[in-house]
Write a protein that holds these residues in place. Structure first.
Motif, PDB file in Angstrom:
ATOM      1  N   GLN A 133      44.298  37.762  29.511  1.00 32.32           N
ATOM      2  CA  GLN A 133      43.101  37.698  30.338  1.00 32.32           C
ATOM      3  C   GLN A 133      41.859  38.000  29.499  1.00 32.32           C
ATOM      4  O   GLN A 133      41.892  38.873  28.632  1.00 32.32           O
ATOM      5  N   TYR A 137      44.406  38.848  37.484  1.00 34.12           N
ATOM      6  CA  TYR A 137      44.088  39.936  38.406  1.00 34.12           C
ATOM      7  C   TYR A 137      42.981  40.799  37.802  1.00 34.12           C
ATOM      8  O   TYR A 137      42.984  42.010  37.906  1.00 34.12           O
ATOM      9  N   THR A 138      42.063  40.113  37.102  1.00 35.24           N
ATOM     10  CA  THR A 138      41.048  40.858  36.358  1.00 35.24           C
ATOM     11  C   THR A 138      39.629  40.385  36.651  1.00 35.24           C
ATOM     12  O   THR A 138      38.676  41.043  36.252  1.00 35.24           O
ATOM     13  N   GLY A 139      39.484  39.212  37.283  1.00 29.43           N
ATOM     14  CA  GLY A 139      38.153  38.646  37.466  1.00 29.43           C
ATOM     15  C   GLY A 139      37.690  37.865  36.250  1.00 29.43           C
ATOM     16  O   GLY A 139      36.549  37.411  36.206  1.00 29.43           O
ATOM     17  N   ARG A 155      44.000  47.511  34.161  1.00 29.99           N
ATOM     18  CA  ARG A 155      44.294  46.442  35.136  1.00 29.99           C
ATOM     19  C   ARG A 155      43.724  46.843  36.506  1.00 29.99           C
ATOM     20  O   ARG A 155      43.152  46.024  37.223  1.00 29.99           O
ATOM     21  N   ASP A 156      43.834  48.123  36.827  1.00 27.55           N
ATOM     22  CA  ASP A 156      43.330  48.606  38.112  1.00 27.55           C
ATOM     23  C   ASP A 156      41.798  48.604  38.168  1.00 27.55           C
ATOM     24  O   ASP A 156      41.214  48.173  39.156  1.00 27.55           O
ATOM     25  N   ARG A 163      40.591  44.887  38.352  1.00 26.91           N
ATOM     26  CA  ARG A 163      40.763  44.237  39.658  1.00 26.91           C
ATOM     27  C   ARG A 163      39.810  44.850  40.683  1.00 26.91           C
ATOM     28  O   ARG A 163      39.349  44.168  41.591  1.00 26.91           O
ATOM     29  N   LEU A 197      39.515  42.647  44.020  1.00 28.82           N
ATOM     30  CA  LEU A 197      40.810  42.089  44.414  1.00 28.82           C
ATOM     31  C   LEU A 197      41.638  43.202  45.055  1.00 28.82           C
ATOM     32  O   LEU A 197      41.706  44.305  44.522  1.00 28.82           O
ATOM     33  N   LEU A 246      44.669  45.611  46.354  1.00 32.69           N
ATOM     34  CA  LEU A 246      45.933  46.097  45.796  1.00 32.69           C
ATOM     35  C   LEU A 246      46.796  46.599  46.945  1.00 32.69           C
ATOM     36  O   LEU A 246      46.348  47.414  47.760  1.00 32.69           O
TER      37      LEU A 246
END
Lengths: 132, 367
Positions: free
Chosen positions: B144, B185-187, B224-225, B228, B233, B235
């Motif tokens: 990513q 999942y990162t934009g 990753r958190d 996102r 996004l 979770l």
């Protein structure tokens, strides 16, 4: 490896004791800083706040989580290092000197004596009992 | 505790490992903020093998997926990917998933924490369709970041520009056959790769070596958190749960009420008719403080909601969060308070996503 002129708590705060005045300077040690990684927020008490030994006087936050800062002694906050909040990077290089957080006028000298010295603290960490 | 095929490599790269949904996963290698910025500026490599991969095939595969998901699979052609939800009969969310449309069925990518729920749910309704858990045979990695295509292109013969957002192809990457999808999942722009588990190490090392001169580095679940979250996004377990329906979560564009019957449809039609009482919003802190999942949201002393995710945002250099609040408090600019350690701390509703990659303009990508 840990400064021998300081005392330590099981939750990794250090305490510098000025015997003449009974003022205890408190911060967090290198071990806690490493465990936290990515420190982004610090919350400290106000001058005049009453603290109890083992209870939170503030909080430090990494990107992922919140950790309590626990007072090593019972007493009253006499000085707070407000500038530290804007210079959290300093904790990575020198958590002991300019990174002190609060100064507390301790009520009970026996509480100070009960804290770990540098050697005991090092053993404590080697045994993997770190809480942070 | 489960270990992915890349476990030993993570240790070798000095990852800080922690349990996540029953898996030993890297939380960070060098530091969450540095890894976050690497993905925004260059590219990062993620082990996402903890995700669950289910293959649905045989007679009735389409009917099954159509019946158990809220989006419309009848529009999918081979090579298409669809974001979708699995709801229970009450219309609440059991999981959010990706549906890959294959020649001979579907590949579903499911959250690790929901494996048992989703697997037994699909088996229960399977009829003649076959539901296979192929999570162990297959592993997954994500690359990513703005230059991920340049790096991945070095290991692949086809022109990666031909894979559009939310599409996939089956190709050889560094000689290893697998699925390559333009998802993440990162934009950021990027790809997710799904391949045989015994090739996981070889592929991981090939990717790192191809990206070495470009600054590619392994990224843990911590970044990753935060990535996102900036992209707003959801979770599962935070923004999504069995207490939440898609309308509350702002995911109604993935619910096709007119596609025919599906599980949860009747309840969701009712929800749409009656309306919702709370809605997911994004907010930024006005006062000093970091919002965290579970904190109370209040307005003038009245409880109006709860934080579901919150963090320091490395890209925006602000403290941001998402949470559910009463529908009267969702408009942009609305101010409320987050209760942080007993203190009411001011926050303000902002437009989401908090962060949008450059070149995306004002357009919201439909997937």
């Amino acid at each position: 490896m840990y400064p021998t002129d300081l005392k330590y708590t099981v939750t990794h705060e250090w305490a510098g004791i000025e015997e003449k005045t009974g003022i205890v300077t408190v911060g967090i040690g290198e071990y806690a800083v490493k465990q936290l990684s990515d420190i982004v927020f610090l919350e400290l008490p106000a001058v005049g706040d009453k603290l109890k030994k083992g209870e939170p006087f503030g909080a430090i936050e990494s990107v992922k989580a919140v950790f309590d800062l626990n007072s090593p002694v019972t007493g009253e906050v006499v000085e707070v290092n407000q500038a530290l909040s804007d210079n959290l990077d300093l904790l990575q290089t020198d958590p002991y000197g300019q990174c002190w957080m609060v100064r507390i006028k301790a009520e009970n000298q026996e509480e100070i004596q009960a804290l770990m010295n540098a050697g005991d603290y090092e053993d404590f960490i080697k045994k993997g009992q770190g809480k942070h | 505790m489960n270990q992915t095929p890349l476990y030993n490599l993570h240790l070798k790269y000095k990852a800080h490992m922690r349990e996540f949904s029953g898996w030993q996963m890297p939380i960070y290698y060098t530091g969450i903020i540095a890894e976050h910025k690497a993905v925004r500026q260059k590219a990062g490599l993620f082990d996402i093998s903890h995700m669950v991969r289910l293959k649905i095939e045989g007679i009735g595969a389409s009917d099954l997926v159509q019946r158990l998901t809220t989006n419309d699979v009848s529009v999918l052609k081979t090579g298409d990917i669809q974001y979708s939800l699995v709801c229970n009969q009450e219309g609440n969310i059991l999981d959010d998933i990706l549906v890959f449309s294959l020649d001979d069925g579907y590949l579903l990518v499911v959250n690790a924490g929901n494996k048992q729920t989703v697997l037994s749910w699909f088996k229960k309704w399977a009829g003649q369709a076959e539901v296979k858990d192929i999570s162990n045979q297959m592993s997954m990695a994500a690359i990513q970041g703005p230059i991920s295509q340049i790096i991945l292109q070095k290991l692949i013969d086809i022109n990666l520009s031909s894979i559009k957002y939310y599409h996939f192809t089956q190709e050889k990457i560094a000689g290893i056959t697998g699925f390559i999808s333009r998802t993440g999942y990162t934009g950021e722009d990027g790809f997710e790769l799904c391949f045989a588990s015994e090739k996981a190490k070889t592929l991981w090392l090939a990717l790192l070596s191809a990206g070495k001169d470009y600054g590619l580095q392994p990224i843990g679940l911590g970044a990753r958190d935060t990535l996102r979250l900036e992209a707003a996004l959801p979770l599962y377990g935070h923004e999504l749960s069995t207490q939440i329906n898609p309308f509350e979560a702002g995911l109604e564009r993935f619910v096709k009420l007119d596609k025919g019957d599906f599980l949860g449809r009747r309840s969701l039609i009712e929800v749409k008719k009656v309306g919702i009482n709370r809605k997911l919003v994004g907010f930024e802190m006005i006062d000093r403080g970091i919002p965290r999942a579970g904190y109370t949201v209040s307005k003038d002393g009245k409880h109006i909601g709860q934080v579901t995710s919150g963090s320091f945002s490395p890209t925006l250099d602000k403290n941001i969060g998402m949470g559910y609040v009463g529908t009267g408090y969702t408009h942009e600019g609305c101010e409320f308070e987050i209760e942080i350690r007993g203190k009411s701390t001011g926050a303000r509703v902002v437009k989401t996503p908090f962060y949008k990659k450059s070149g995306e303009g004002g357009k919201k990508e439909e997937y």
